[in-house]
Design an enzyme around this catalytic site. Structure first.
Site, PDB file in Angstrom:
ATOM      1  N   HIS A 188       0.831  -1.207   0.000  1.00 22.17           N
ATOM      2  CA  HIS A 188       0.000   0.000   0.000  1.00 22.17           C
ATOM      3  C   HIS A 188       0.865   1.257   0.000  1.00 22.17           C
ATOM      4  O   HIS A 188       0.431   2.322   0.439  1.00 22.17           O
ATOM      5  CB  HIS A 188      -0.922   0.008   1.222  1.00 22.17           C
ATOM      6  CG  HIS A 188      -1.869  -1.146   1.266  1.00 22.17           C
ATOM      7  ND1 HIS A 188      -3.208  -1.036   0.907  1.00 22.17           N
ATOM      8  CD2 HIS A 188      -1.684  -2.449   1.603  1.00 22.17           C
ATOM      9  CE1 HIS A 188      -3.798  -2.218   1.048  1.00 22.17           C
ATOM     10  NE2 HIS A 188      -2.887  -3.090   1.467  1.00 22.17           N
ATOM     11  N   HIS A 195      -1.417   3.607  -5.009  1.00 19.22           N
ATOM     12  CA  HIS A 195      -1.656   2.162  -5.073  1.00 19.22           C
ATOM     13  C   HIS A 195      -3.137   1.855  -5.247  1.00 19.22           C
ATOM     14  O   HIS A 195      -3.998   2.721  -5.035  1.00 19.22           O
ATOM     15  CB  HIS A 195      -1.148   1.481  -3.801  1.00 19.22           C
ATOM     16  CG  HIS A 195      -1.892   1.902  -2.566  1.00 19.22           C
ATOM     17  ND1 HIS A 195      -1.617   3.067  -1.885  1.00 19.22           N
ATOM     18  CD2 HIS A 195      -2.924   1.321  -1.899  1.00 19.22           C
ATOM     19  CE1 HIS A 195      -2.440   3.185  -0.849  1.00 19.22           C
ATOM     20  NE2 HIS A 195      -3.251   2.136  -0.845  1.00 19.22           N
ATOM     21  N   HIS A 247      -8.338  -7.223   0.138  1.00 16.58           N
ATOM     22  CA  HIS A 247      -7.764  -6.398   1.201  1.00 16.58           C
ATOM     23  C   HIS A 247      -8.586  -6.501   2.485  1.00 16.58           C
ATOM     24  O   HIS A 247      -8.032  -6.499   3.592  1.00 16.58           O
ATOM     25  CB  HIS A 247      -7.694  -4.942   0.718  1.00 16.58           C
ATOM     26  CG  HIS A 247      -7.194  -3.953   1.726  1.00 16.58           C
ATOM     27  ND1 HIS A 247      -6.203  -4.233   2.632  1.00 16.58           N
ATOM     28  CD2 HIS A 247      -7.568  -2.660   1.957  1.00 16.58           C
ATOM     29  CE1 HIS A 247      -5.975  -3.170   3.387  1.00 16.58           C
ATOM     30  NE2 HIS A 247      -6.793  -2.218   3.008  1.00 16.58           N
ATOM     31  N   HIS A 253     -14.060   1.500   2.560  1.00 11.91           N
ATOM     32  CA  HIS A 253     -13.486   0.328   1.905  1.00 11.91           C
ATOM     33  C   HIS A 253     -14.538  -0.766   1.752  1.00 11.91           C
ATOM     34  O   HIS A 253     -14.623  -1.427   0.703  1.00 11.91           O
ATOM     35  CB  HIS A 253     -12.307  -0.223   2.721  1.00 11.91           C
ATOM     36  CG  HIS A 253     -11.021   0.523   2.546  1.00 11.91           C
ATOM     37  ND1 HIS A 253     -10.763   1.715   3.181  1.00 11.91           N
ATOM     38  CD2 HIS A 253      -9.911   0.238   1.805  1.00 11.91           C
ATOM     39  CE1 HIS A 253      -9.548   2.131   2.847  1.00 11.91           C
ATOM     40  NE2 HIS A 253      -9.016   1.259   2.014  1.00 11.91           N
ATOM     41  N   GLU A 292      -5.719   4.889  -4.286  1.00 13.58           N
ATOM     42  CA  GLU A 292      -5.382   5.824  -3.216  1.00 13.58           C
ATOM     43  C   GLU A 292      -4.004   6.439  -3.462  1.00 13.58           C
ATOM     44  O   GLU A 292      -3.145   5.839  -4.100  1.00 13.58           O
ATOM     45  CB  GLU A 292      -5.390   5.105  -1.864  1.00 13.58           C
ATOM     46  CG  GLU A 292      -6.774   4.590  -1.486  1.00 13.58           C
ATOM     47  CD  GLU A 292      -6.795   3.737  -0.235  1.00 13.58           C
ATOM     48  OE1 GLU A 292      -7.754   3.862   0.544  1.00 13.58           O
ATOM     49  OE2 GLU A 292      -5.859   2.925  -0.048  1.00 13.58           O
TER      50      GLU A 292
END
Length: 245
Positions: free
Chosen positions: A78, A82, A88, A193, A205
């Site tokens: 991350h 990324h 995740h 998320h 992000e």
């Protein structure tokens, strides 16, 4: 807060592919003179608390008399700019290698948002996209140059749950924001998320939109091909802006 979920079995049938939006051809767009590298320099990008920071060890260097230069990189998945994948946060979520390259080459809409702590749903008022397009939010994070400051800031503009839900409803295939998390730092439940990744909306992000005007572009953000990766750094580029709103 209402949750929006798409049929995960249907996603599996598609092989993590979304319908390709009907937009001007990528080849013609690549000839455009308007190009923006929206990746943060990995050496100076901030590191989220608890993540591994970037480092490079030189094994051999030309300037030290070697016949070649060779280095070893150490970084978290991350790090810097990324993409987060469903695996995740989801036990049965898709990892990076489940996605075809075309998911990372997509039309994108850049939306500028000012004077807020979290992007509101109002920012998406009158926004229409075709299914599978990307939505990128330019906030005060970019205006302040936060992705060029190695010191982590716990006060940054994140994404609000209503805005995330609206991105899902609009059919976005990817949502991007200009700091290293779409969620607030103090909220370990990661509601944004969850809203996005449970609906197979990938999260980009750590982008830098400081030099980018609102509008429509092509986004290219190819990650390294890493088996079972839950995230990976990318080189993100915008090309060929359209001035339509």
């Amino acid at each position: 807060m209402a949750e929006i979920f798409i049929n995960r079995e249907a996603i599996k049938d598609l092989g993590c592919q979304l319908p390709q939006p009907s937009v001007p051809g990528l080849y013609e767009t690549l000839l455009s003179k308007e190009r923006h590298d929206i990746s943060a320099p990995i050496e100076i990008a901030p590191t989220y608390p608890g993540d591994s920071s970037f480092s490079r060890q030189w094994i051999a260097r030309l300037e030290e008399g070697s016949n070649y230069s060779l280095s070893v990189l150490s970084l978290g998945s991350h790090t810097g700019t990324h993409i987060d994948f469903p695996s995740h946060i989801l036990g049965d979520g898709f990892p990076l290698d489940s996605y075809p390259p075309e998911r990372f080459i997509t039309p994108a809409r850049v939306i500028a948002v000012r004077n807020c702590d979290a992007v509101p749903a109002q920012a998406l008022k009158d926004v229409n996209i075709q299914r599978g397009e990307a939505i990128l939010f330019k906030t005060s994070n970019s205006f302040q140059g936060l992705m060029h400051n190695p010191t982590f800031r716990d006060e940054y503009v994140s994404l609000s749950p209503p805005a995330a839900e609206l991105c899902v409803s609009l059919g976005a295939g990817l949502v991007g924001i200009d700091y290293i998390s779409v969620d607030r730092c103090e909220d370990e439940s990661l509601p944004i998320h969850n809203i996005l990744l449970k609906n197979d909306v990938l999260i980009l992000e750590g982008i830098d939109l400081s030099a980018v005007s609102p509008g429509r572009y092509w986004l290219i953000c190819l990650p390294l091909k890493i088996k079972d990766a839950e995230a990976a750094p990318v080189r993100a580029v915008l090309v060929g802006r359209s001035h339509e709103s």
